[in-house]
Design a protein around this motif. Structure first.
Motif, PDB file in Angstrom:
ATOM      1  N   ASN A  94      39.134  27.626  38.001  1.00 11.44           N
ATOM      2  CA  ASN A  94      39.030  28.621  36.942  1.00 11.44           C
ATOM      3  C   ASN A  94      37.774  29.475  37.144  1.00 11.44           C
ATOM      4  N   SER A  95      36.681  28.852  37.556  1.00  7.03           N
ATOM      5  CA  SER A  95      35.434  29.576  37.796  1.00  7.03           C
ATOM      6  C   SER A  95      35.609  30.609  38.916  1.00  7.03           C
ATOM      7  N   ASP A  98      37.567  33.578  37.450  1.00  7.21           N
ATOM      8  CA  ASP A  98      36.739  34.444  36.603  1.00  7.21           C
ATOM      9  C   ASP A  98      35.761  35.271  37.431  1.00  7.21           C
ATOM     10  N   ASP A 126      43.792  27.197  33.095  1.00  4.55           N
ATOM     11  CA  ASP A 126      42.836  28.188  32.614  1.00  4.55           C
ATOM     12  C   ASP A 126      42.037  27.589  31.455  1.00  4.55           C
ATOM     13  N   SER A 127      40.724  27.784  31.478  1.00  4.18           N
ATOM     14  CA  SER A 127      39.878  27.249  30.404  1.00  4.18           C
ATOM     15  C   SER A 127      39.072  28.329  29.687  1.00  4.18           C
ATOM     16  N   THR A 128      39.227  29.603  30.119  1.00  4.83           N
ATOM     17  CA  THR A 128      38.427  30.673  29.523  1.00  4.83           C
ATOM     18  C   THR A 128      39.261  31.803  28.913  1.00  4.83           C
TER      19      THR A 128
END
Length: 189
Positions: A94-95, A98, A126-128
């Protein structure tokens, strides 16, 4: 109201059917070593047909900086071109996603940058909820324009038969072209 489009890669011919489609996304690169050998001719097919054109990079594990630089070094951008990250490799975090999008936004500020991923990635990896300028969601559910998510979306890839086919969440091609050229904000239906 939605409009239809397609996406193509080296698996499709250089000249593909454009009738009835307002936009196309063309695969340019993957990782830091692969470039679609047909992309220039595929772009010409799209532009000759007056389609709004987007380009995408298939992310692989590794340096997001190197992949952004590789992707952008392979394209001579025109006004209104849309840029996309194809996030479907489970080894890509995910990082990474982004940071790739943010770097492209900084390096190509005149262009909309979107995230492509399937519904499972969006809901479970996805975490954001960060998708840059818009989300391009893949969900082959037989319901164009209803991808089964709560988050606003810009594009929905709903089938891969006979070609990857999408709908855009725009009133018409004029609205998509205005959005991609930063002339107005998109209005969701």
């Amino acid at each position: 109201m939605t409009i239809k489009g397609i996406d193509v890669s080296s698996f499709q011919p250089e000249k593909y059917r454009t009738d009835g489609f307002a936009f196309v996304f063309i695969k340019i690169t993957e990782g830091t070593t692969y470039t679609n050998p047909k992309w220039v001719a595929q772009r010409k097919t799209a532009r000759d047909a007056g389609m709004v054109t987007g380009f995408y990079h298939f992310a692989r594990a590794g340096s997001f900086e190197a992949q952004v630089d590789f992707f952008l070094s392979n394209i001579k951008l025109a006004e209104g071109d849309i840029l996309a990250l194809d996030w479907e490799d489970h080894r890509v975090s995910n990082s990474f996603k982004d940071n790739w999008i943010k770097r492209v936004q900084r390096r190509a500020p005149g262009h909309k940058t979107v995230l492509y991923c399937n519904r499972d990635f969006w809901l479970h990896r996805d975490s954001t909820s960060f998708a840059g300028d818009g989300l391009w969601i893949a969900e082959y559910n037989g319901s164009p324009g209803r991808p089964g998510i709560q988050h606003p979306w810009m594009f929905h890839q709903y089938t891969d038969h006979p070609i990857d086919t999408n709908v855009g969440n725009f009133k018409d091609k004029v609205a998509l072209r205005a959005w991609s050229s930063h002339r107005q904000l998109a209005q969701f239906d």
